[in-house]
Each structure stands twice: as C-alpha cells, then as structure tokens.
Design a protein around this motif. Structure first.
Motif, PDB file in Angstrom:
ATOM      1  N   LEU A 105       0.863  -1.174   0.000  1.00 37.75           N
ATOM      2  CA  LEU A 105       0.000   0.000   0.000  1.00 37.75           C
ATOM      3  C   LEU A 105       0.907   1.233   0.000  1.00 37.75           C
ATOM      4  CD1 LEU A 105      -2.532  -1.198   2.733  1.00 37.75           C
ATOM      5  CD2 LEU A 105      -2.834  -1.267   0.252  1.00 37.75           C
ATOM      6  N   PRO A 106       1.304   1.690  -1.187  1.00 31.72           N
ATOM      7  CA  PRO A 106       2.290   2.778  -1.262  1.00 31.72           C
ATOM      8  C   PRO A 106       1.887   4.028  -0.473  1.00 31.72           C
ATOM      9  CG  PRO A 106       1.881   1.864  -3.442  1.00 31.72           C
ATOM     10  CD  PRO A 106       0.878   1.251  -2.508  1.00 31.72           C
ATOM     11  N   GLY A 107       0.619   4.330  -0.427  1.00 35.02           N
ATOM     12  CA  GLY A 107       0.184   5.520   0.302  1.00 35.02           C
ATOM     13  C   GLY A 107       0.136   5.329   1.804  1.00 35.02           C
ATOM     14  N   ALA A 108       0.366   4.102   2.253  1.00 34.67           N
ATOM     15  CA  ALA A 108       0.317   3.809   3.684  1.00 34.67           C
ATOM     16  C   ALA A 108       1.539   2.987   4.090  1.00 34.67           C
ATOM     17  CB  ALA A 108      -0.977   3.070   4.024  1.00 34.67           C
ATOM     18  N   SER A 109       2.684   3.401   3.594  1.00 32.79           N
ATOM     19  CA  SER A 109       3.897   2.620   3.846  1.00 32.79           C
ATOM     20  C   SER A 109       4.548   2.936   5.189  1.00 32.79           C
ATOM     21  CB  SER A 109       4.907   2.846   2.718  1.00 32.79           C
ATOM     22  OG  SER A 109       5.240   4.221   2.638  1.00 32.79           O
ATOM     23  N   THR A 110       4.217   4.064   5.789  1.00 32.86           N
ATOM     24  CA  THR A 110       4.787   4.398   7.097  1.00 32.86           C
ATOM     25  C   THR A 110       3.719   4.243   8.170  1.00 32.86           C
ATOM     26  OG1 THR A 110       4.181   6.734   7.003  1.00 32.86           O
ATOM     27  CG2 THR A 110       6.297   6.111   5.997  1.00 32.86           C
ATOM     28  N   GLN A 111       4.167   4.110   9.402  1.00 37.64           N
ATOM     29  CA  GLN A 111       3.229   3.991  10.519  1.00 37.64           C
ATOM     30  C   GLN A 111       2.335   5.228  10.604  1.00 37.64           C
ATOM     31  OE1 GLN A 111       2.777   1.195  12.563  1.00 37.64           O
ATOM     32  NE2 GLN A 111       0.938   2.326  13.130  1.00 37.64           N
ATOM     33  N   ALA A 112       2.917   6.397  10.404  1.00 35.40           N
ATOM     34  CA  ALA A 112       2.136   7.635  10.468  1.00 35.40           C
ATOM     35  C   ALA A 112       1.047   7.658   9.397  1.00 35.40           C
ATOM     36  CB  ALA A 112       3.048   8.855  10.319  1.00 35.40           C
ATOM     37  N   ALA A 113       1.385   7.193   8.208  1.00 35.46           N
ATOM     38  CA  ALA A 113       0.402   7.159   7.120  1.00 35.46           C
ATOM     39  C   ALA A 113      -0.705   6.152   7.422  1.00 35.46           C
ATOM     40  CB  ALA A 113       1.085   6.832   5.802  1.00 35.46           C
ATOM     41  N   ARG A 114      -0.329   4.975   7.943  1.00 36.64           N
ATOM     42  CA  ARG A 114      -1.346   3.976   8.308  1.00 36.64           C
ATOM     43  C   ARG A 114      -2.244   4.490   9.420  1.00 36.64           C
ATOM     44  NH1 ARG A 114       3.025   0.804   7.366  1.00 36.64           N
ATOM     45  NH2 ARG A 114       3.554   0.629   9.578  1.00 36.64           N
ATOM     46  N   ALA A 155      -2.960   7.612  10.017  1.00 40.71           N
ATOM     47  CA  ALA A 155      -3.832   8.643   9.449  1.00 40.71           C
ATOM     48  C   ALA A 155      -4.978   8.005   8.669  1.00 40.71           C
ATOM     49  CB  ALA A 155      -3.034   9.576   8.550  1.00 40.71           C
ATOM     50  N   LEU A 156      -4.667   6.972   7.884  1.00 38.24           N
ATOM     51  CA  LEU A 156      -5.709   6.285   7.130  1.00 38.24           C
ATOM     52  C   LEU A 156      -6.690   5.590   8.070  1.00 38.24           C
ATOM     53  CD1 LEU A 156      -6.943   5.470   4.453  1.00 38.24           C
ATOM     54  CD2 LEU A 156      -5.266   3.595   4.328  1.00 38.24           C
ATOM     55  N   ALA A 157      -6.164   4.939   9.087  1.00 37.17           N
ATOM     56  CA  ALA A 157      -7.035   4.289  10.075  1.00 37.17           C
ATOM     57  C   ALA A 157      -7.942   5.317  10.750  1.00 37.17           C
ATOM     58  CB  ALA A 157      -6.195   3.546  11.110  1.00 37.17           C
ATOM     59  N   MET A 158      -7.407   6.505  11.020  1.00 34.14           N
ATOM     60  CA  MET A 158      -8.210   7.577  11.623  1.00 34.14           C
ATOM     61  C   MET A 158      -9.347   7.974  10.691  1.00 34.14           C
ATOM     62  SD  MET A 158      -8.490   9.472  14.336  1.00 34.14           S
ATOM     63  CE  MET A 158      -6.943   9.809  15.126  1.00 34.14           C
ATOM     64  N   GLN A 159      -9.087   8.002   9.394  1.00 32.92           N
ATOM     65  CA  GLN A 159     -10.132   8.337   8.429  1.00 32.92           C
ATOM     66  C   GLN A 159     -11.226   7.258   8.424  1.00 32.92           C
ATOM     67  OE1 GLN A 159     -10.511  11.197   6.568  1.00 32.92           O
ATOM     68  NE2 GLN A 159      -8.898  11.843   7.965  1.00 32.92           N
ATOM     69  N   PHE A 160     -10.809   6.002   8.513  1.00 37.47           N
ATOM     70  CA  PHE A 160     -11.797   4.924   8.604  1.00 37.47           C
ATOM     71  C   PHE A 160     -12.652   5.090   9.860  1.00 37.47           C
ATOM     72  CE2 PHE A 160      -8.948   2.311   5.793  1.00 37.47           C
ATOM     73  CZ  PHE A 160      -9.866   2.098   4.783  1.00 37.47           C
ATOM     74  N   ILE A 161     -12.009   5.390  10.976  1.00 41.15           N
ATOM     75  CA  ILE A 161     -12.734   5.568  12.236  1.00 41.15           C
ATOM     76  C   ILE A 161     -13.706   6.736  12.120  1.00 41.15           C
ATOM     77  CG2 ILE A 161     -12.492   6.183  14.683  1.00 41.15           C
ATOM     78  CD1 ILE A 161     -11.639   3.314  14.049  1.00 41.15           C
ATOM     79  N   ALA A 162     -13.267   7.828  11.525  1.00 38.85           N
ATOM     80  CA  ALA A 162     -14.155   8.982  11.353  1.00 38.85           C
ATOM     81  C   ALA A 162     -15.369   8.596  10.513  1.00 38.85           C
ATOM     82  CB  ALA A 162     -13.397  10.139  10.710  1.00 38.85           C
ATOM     83  N   SER A 163     -15.161   7.794   9.481  1.00 36.40           N
ATOM     84  CA  SER A 163     -16.278   7.338   8.645  1.00 36.40           C
ATOM     85  C   SER A 163     -17.220   6.435   9.429  1.00 36.40           C
ATOM     86  CB  SER A 163     -15.751   6.600   7.416  1.00 36.40           C
ATOM     87  OG  SER A 163     -15.066   7.480   6.576  1.00 36.40           O
TER      88      SER A 163
END
Length: 131
Positions: free
Chosen positions: A26-35, A37-45
């Motif tokens: 997952l190139p856009g989620a290759s770092t812990q910080a990116a993952r 942030a993405l997980a936070m977006q899922f939680i917000a949804s």
C-alpha cells in the motif's frame, strides 16, 4: 483520537500493515504515520455511520427537509426521505451534499441551490424531468 475507538484504530492500522506485507503493498500507507492517518479516516467514517443510524431512528419533522423552511437540515432531510420511501430524493440530496460540501458557512450553498434561492425546491422530480 476518540477514546472509545482506540482499539479499533489499532486493529485497522495493524490490518493495513498486515495486508501491505502479505497481500499487496500500500504505497500511500507505507509508514506507521500514514497507516495511522488512514485508520483515523476509517474511524471517522465509522463514527459518521453510527451518528447517521441514530438520526434515522428518530422521527424527522418535514420542515427539516424543506430548504426554504428556515430550519433545513440536509442530513435529517435525507433521513426524512428514506423514512418516507423516497429513495430517489434521498439519493439526489446526498449527491448535492457531496457536490456542495459543507464549508465553514454550513450548508448555505446547498440550501440556495436545492431551494432555488427561495423560489421552490429543485428536487429530483424536477431535475429528472428536464433531462
């Protein structure tokens, strides 16, 4: 972070890492910080879905669905149309909500368009008849 969602956030972030390692990068989620942030977006949804389920369970005053009523609330208007089996109007309003995203001024642009600047309602029946 929402305290009640910390475990869920960790589960999603860990699942993203596992997927990236075992299935496909997952190139856009290759770092812990990116993952995170993405997980936070899922939680917000997910929180948004929870909120909307609560809204849908309540009786909605018809004035909330009228953009010229002075108390128009597009989220409740969608619930009102769903409760009244008017799926096309609900879908049209969701499209308009997406198109006229809620800026700092609230839903004013959406209200102006959907309410024909106070001259009626630009509802799905009207729009689809002109296509």
């Amino acid at each position: 972070m929402w305290p009640k969602r910390q475990a869920e956030h960790k589960r999603i972030s860990d699942a993203l890492l596992k997927h990236s390692q075992s299935t496909r990068a997952l190139p856009g989620a290759s770092t812990q910080a990116a993952r995170d942030a993405l997980a936070m977006q899922f939680i917000a949804s997910l929180r948004r879905e929870d909120y909307y389920r609560v809204v849908q369970r309540k009786d909605i005053d018809p004035s909330k669905a009228d953009p010229n009523s002075g108390v128009f609330d597009p989220e409740r208007a969608v619930a009102y149309h769903m409760q009244n089996n008017d799926l096309e109007e609900a879908a049209w309003l969701i499209f308009l909500m997406t198109e006229f995203a809620r800026p700092a001024s609230g839903w004013k642009r959406l209200q102006d368009v959907y309410g024909k600047l106070g001259g009626g309602i630009w509802d799905w029946k009207t729009v689809s008849a002109r296509s």
